[in-house]
Design an enzyme around this catalytic site. Structure first.
Site, PDB file in Angstrom:
ATOM      1  N   LYS A   1      33.192  46.998  30.358  1.00 54.78           N
ATOM      2  CA  LYS A   1      34.012  46.881  29.147  1.00 54.78           C
ATOM      3  C   LYS A   1      35.137  45.878  29.386  1.00 54.78           C
ATOM      4  O   LYS A   1      35.477  45.572  30.532  1.00 54.78           O
ATOM      5  CB  LYS A   1      34.582  48.249  28.786  1.00 54.78           C
ATOM      6  CG  LYS A   1      35.430  48.833  29.900  1.00 54.78           C
ATOM      7  CD  LYS A   1      35.781  50.297  29.671  1.00 54.78           C
ATOM      8  CE  LYS A   1      36.621  50.814  30.817  1.00 54.78           C
ATOM      9  NZ  LYS A   1      36.793  52.253  30.799  1.00 54.78           N
TER      10      LYS A   1
ATOM     11  N   TYR B   1      64.330  28.548  29.789  1.00 56.64           N
ATOM     12  CA  TYR B   1      64.958  29.125  28.596  1.00 56.64           C
ATOM     13  C   TYR B   1      66.155  30.008  28.943  1.00 56.64           C
ATOM     14  O   TYR B   1      66.119  30.743  29.932  1.00 56.64           O
ATOM     15  CB  TYR B   1      63.943  29.981  27.837  1.00 56.64           C
ATOM     16  CG  TYR B   1      62.955  29.170  27.028  1.00 56.64           C
ATOM     17  CD1 TYR B   1      63.384  28.292  26.031  1.00 56.64           C
ATOM     18  CD2 TYR B   1      61.583  29.290  27.256  1.00 56.64           C
ATOM     19  CE1 TYR B   1      62.471  27.561  25.293  1.00 56.64           C
ATOM     20  CE2 TYR B   1      60.664  28.559  26.515  1.00 56.64           C
ATOM     21  CZ  TYR B   1      61.116  27.700  25.529  1.00 56.64           C
ATOM     22  OH  TYR B   1      60.217  26.974  24.801  1.00 56.64           O
TER      23      TYR B   1
HETATM   24  C1  LIG Z   1      36.859  52.842  31.999  1.00 53.56           C
HETATM   25  C2  LIG Z   1      36.152  54.100  32.220  1.00 53.56           C
HETATM   26  C3  LIG Z   1      35.666  54.454  33.494  1.00 53.56           C
HETATM   27  C4  LIG Z   1      35.933  53.655  34.741  1.00 53.56           C
HETATM   28  O1  LIG Z   1      37.192  53.983  35.250  1.00 53.56           O
HETATM   29  P1  LIG Z   1      37.747  53.333  36.602  1.00 53.56           P
HETATM   30  O2  LIG Z   1      38.976  54.070  36.883  1.00 53.56           O
HETATM   31  O3  LIG Z   1      37.979  51.897  36.292  1.00 53.56           O
HETATM   32  O4  LIG Z   1      36.692  53.512  37.602  1.00 53.56           O
HETATM   33  C5  LIG Z   1      34.890  55.588  33.589  1.00 53.56           C
HETATM   34  N1  LIG Z   1      34.629  56.355  32.514  1.00 53.56           N
HETATM   35  C6  LIG Z   1      35.114  56.070  31.286  1.00 53.56           C
HETATM   36  C7  LIG Z   1      34.795  56.956  30.161  1.00 53.56           C
HETATM   37  C8  LIG Z   1      35.896  54.936  31.092  1.00 53.56           C
HETATM   38  O5  LIG Z   1      36.368  54.662  29.878  1.00 53.56           O
END
Ligand SMILES: *Cc1c(COP(=O)(O)O)cnc(C)c1O
Length: 822
Positions: A493, A717
């Site tokens: 993702k 700035y």
């Molecule tokens: C993003 C996510 C993960 C992965 O989590 P990490 O801490 O990056 O390993 C696992 N399960 C769900 C539902 C997530 O949204």
């Protein structure tokens, strides 16, 4: 070429032969371990190695169907009648044994190189310096592992007169194997840094282990400017009766002493050896290049050669691009740059990367230089190449070089030829390639970087470099924590946590992970369009995207009664059955998910009443898997999850997968892996428990301008950048719009430049920031790292008051991603 009868190999390996009579006397021409590289040899012997991901035994049937007939195996059940097998206990050890057996057949000198940094560069530079006088066999790329070293040594034959091999180790105990394979006459110890420190108790232990490579060597080349290294190397040479060829840039107390004068674009180096002075130039000014060229000079002395005749070659040394690069080209092309060497072995590997990175809609184009390979006539060689290209589905070949052009009749693929890069630049129309995946593959002397420059999208100087090997390493570290049968879902993702989407997904598909997870359906559609066929779960399925999800077979996370019934209704006209879906249980996070028993029961009843949906998995998410203070809460989540899964199992006639662990969970509660885990941040190199992961991303840019300011002036700035003395400021084209958190300004955050950590001065601007580089030798064009090997993402996150997740996903899309693979 190897050229040893099959039965003699079996004897050397003390293995048992399973073969028909006529096969046992066949001459084996080479060893392979990678099923993709089978066409390189006439009668290759395939060693079925067992690794963390691939078990070589599983490729045997496929290889037999492609004509391979000779195998070394450790598992009897893979024996077949139509091929010849040598059964051994351990196939990796067998490969190593064969290599040391072959090594003993040759009396010409062999150089063995080890150390933490610079092994490959020293090997390649020695090759460049000596290849006019010597016929050299060297390790391909950085083949320096327990498998890479034997494969390299097995390339030795009587057509060469010098061998140069590198050895790398990550754990105590490994070097002795490599020593008995390489059996170096001359040893070269390169820089000892703290890479791979994790498995060694101390620097001293690491040094002791590395020196083991040289225990039977005649001479040892070693820099003695570090007191510990000097003491250890002296003792070691005394004990083992090795002639020291020690060198220094600081003292005259060594065999060779160097003095270095740095100029703007080159260095003038003078060597003092055996009462004579030798002066030479190198086209570099950085310390590691200076060190490595001194080391090469010392190696030439150790070989007994007169350095004088070779001095002029030092000025022509080039940067060694050891890794293959994947970049965006113009006209929607993808470029895969690999201009390190050109032999069949590395071509085969590069072609498999091309295959991995090209989508169905891409045309596959290969720009190839002359191939350097001994053992065949040119027509034979290029007909082999043609066969390889046909098998790899190459649509168009662009051949560059005199040999490949004169053998053009060997090519049945669509091809055009140029005599050299100049000719290509003059006659080739870059607009004639579009929507293609282009592999640019040539030996270094062909200077193919010019071709790449011509076809490459002009990148903004700020890039995020992603090391794909490190990603695979991290995946394997996590695999090592899990049972072999546990499935892995990788969270890709948010642009794979900022590291890129399709490139990462393609690699993960190749590495055979079981599932990918995206946040929204659009991300999944993009992956499907890029040719990803792994199962994909969508964490936030939106009603508008149901049709796309069905069309692209994207599996929804159903987290409410409404979603289950609406998705089932949406599917009803499509005539689909058993569409895989997932249920998310809220066990305490209070984010998405089914919470009450009533809700869960209703959902399962909906599933019982339709044959359109099939429950593929039940999962939940931990709220604090990385935080010890929350362990009691985490355990309660496990209990709730297990009970709910049991409850659901009782209601359904079929089984489903269960998963609750994210990266922190896998690290800390591997006993709760159930049938699947969901790997995220760990893959991208961030560990919560100090697991030895490799950094995968390097955010870097280059200095645009440098200026001096007086103590009364200010920077940026609101005049926030103040100095108390005359100072030097470097301006770098990266700002908060690129994802550099504005909180890192005003000396809170750092960058790494020319070996130094320097503070960010003043407020960070949208597209720029300023560094205080007072007292340092910094100029326009110098590279700047914001995170990577020298500054960790964790560190940056801490300084910005956030978590590494936000830093990684916050690097904006306008920062070009470049992928590196060894
Ligand atoms: C993003 C996510 C993960 C992965 O989590 P990490 O801490 O990056 O390993 C696992 N399960 C769900 C539902 C997530 O949204």
């Amino acid at each position: 070429m190897l050229n040893i009868p099959f039965q003699d190999i079996a004897k050397a390996l003390q293995g048992k032969i399973y073969a028909e009579k006529e096969r046992i006397s066949i001459n084996i021409s080479g060893a392979i371990t990678d099923s993709r590289a089978y066409h390189i040899e006439e009668n290759p012997l395939f060693f079925a190695l067992k690794g963390p991901v691939h078990n070589g035994h599983h490729f045997i049937d496929d290889l037999i169907s492609k004509g391979v007939r000779y195998f070394v195996i450790s598992d009897k059940k893979f024996i077949r009648d139509d091929a010849a097998f040598i059964l051994v206990d351990d196939t990796t050890k067998a490969l190593q044994h064969l290599a040391s057996y072959v090594r003993q057949q040759f009396a010409y000198p062999v150089i063995g190189i080890t150390g933490s940094n610079g092994k490959t560069i020293v090997k390649e530079w020695l090759y460049d310096l000596l290849s006019k006088e010597n016929r050299i066999i060297r390790s391909p790329k950085s083949y320096n592992s327990q498998v890479g070293v034997p494969l390299s040594v097995l390339l030795m034959d009587e057509s060469y007169d010098l061998g140069i091999f590198e050895a790398g180790i990550s754990q105590p105990g490994e070097m002795q194997h490599l020593a008995s394979i390489i059996q170096p006459d001359i040893g070269i110890l390169t820089n000892i840094g703290d890479a791979h420190q994790e498995f060694f108790a101390s620097l001293e232990q690491k040094l002791d282990e590395k020196l083991l490579l040289f225990r039977d060597a005649k001479k040892l080349v070693c820099r003695i400017d570090n007191p510990l290294v000097a003491r250890k190397a002296k003792e070691f040479c005394l004990q083992n009766k090795i002639e020291p060829v020690f060198w220094s840039t600081e003292s005259e107390e060594s065999t060779i002493s160097f003095s270095v004068e740095k100029n703007a674009a080159y260095c003038q180096i003078t060597a003092h050896y055996s009462a004579k002075y030798y002066a030479f130039q190198i086209p570099f000014t950085d310390d590691s290049a200076i060190e490595n060229s001194c080391r090469c000079f010392a190696a030439i002395v150790a070989l007994g050669k007169d350095p004088k005749s070779l001095l002029s070659h030092f000025a022509n040394l080039q940067h060694v691009a050891m890794r293959l690069e994947i970049k965006q080209g113009t006209n929607q092309n993808i470029l895969i740059n690999d201009y390190y060497n050109s032999d069949l072995n590395s071509l085969t590997i590069a072609l498999s990367v091309l295959k991995q990175q090209a989508s169905e809609s891409h045309k596959k184009v290969l720009i190839l230089s002359d191939i350097q390979q001994t053992g065949w006539s040119l027509p034979q060689l290029y007909s082999k190449v043609n066969q390889l290209l046909q098998e790899s589905g190459i649509d168009r070949l662009i051949g560059i070089g005199p040999d490949i052009g004169t053998n053009r009749e060997q090519f049945l693929v669509h091809a055009e030829f140029f005599t050299d890069v100049q000719d290509f630049e003059n006659r080739f129309d870059p607009h004639s390639i579009r929507e293609s995946a282009i592999l640019i593959k040539g030996a270094r002397k062909f200077r193919f970087e010019r071709i790449s420059g011509m076809l490459q999208q002009k990148a903004h100087q700020t890039v995020l470099e992603i090391n794909l090997n490190a990603l695979v390493n991290n995946l394997n570290v996590f695999r090592g924590l899990l049972k072999a049968e546990t499935k892995i879902m990788v969270m890709v993702k948010a642009f794979s946590y900022g590291s890129g989407d399709v490139e990462i997904a393609r690699l993960l598909q190749f590495q055979k992970v079981d599932y990918l997870a995206v946040a929204v359906a659009d991300e999944g559609v993009q992956l499907r369009n890029a040719g990803i066929n792994l199962p994909i779960i969508v964490m936030n399925p939106e009603r508008d995207s149901f049709q796309n999800m069905l069309n692209y077979r994207l599996e929804p996370n159903l987290y409410s009664i409404e979603l289950v019934s609406e998705f089932a209704a949406g599917i009803s006209d499509a005539g689909i059955r058993d569409f895989p879906v997932h249920l998310k249980i809220d066990t305490g996070m209070n984010r998405l998910g089914l919470k009450s028993e009533e809700e869960i029961k209703t959902c399962i009843e909906l599933l019982q009443n339709t044959d359109k949906l099939k429950l593929q998995s039940v999962f939940s998410h931990l709220a604090g898997s990385d935080e010890e203070a929350l362990d009691e809460f985490t355990r309660e989540q496990f209990i709730k999850f297990e009970q709910t899964a049991q409850f659901i199992a009782k209601m359904l006639p079929y089984s489903f997968d269960r998963h609750i662990l994210n990266s922190g969970g896998i690290e800390r509660f591997p006993e709760k892996q159930f049938e699947m885990v969901r790997l995220g941040i760990g893959l991208y190199g961030v560990s919560q428990t100090g697991l030895q992961l490799e950094n995968i991303g390097t955010l870097k840019s280059t200095v645009s301008q440098v200026k001096e300011i007086s103590s009364t002036e200010t920077v940026g700035y609101n005049r926030k950048g103040k100095v108390d003395k005359k100072s030097k400021i470097a301006i770098v084209p990266i700002g908060y719009a690129d994802g550099i958190d504005r909180k890192l300004g005003n000396r809170n955050g750092y960058a790494f430049i020319n070996g130094n950590t320097v503070p960010i001065i003043g407020n960070i601007c949208m597209d720029m920031l300023m560094l205080d580089v007072s007292g340092l030798d910094v100029g326009p064009g110098d590279r700047v790292e914001f995170f990577g090997a020298h500054i960790s993402v964790n560190d940056v996150a801490q300084k910005a008051g956030t978590i590494p997740y936000e830093i990684l996903t916050g690097i904006s899309q306008r920062v070009k991603r470049i992928y590196l693979q060894e």
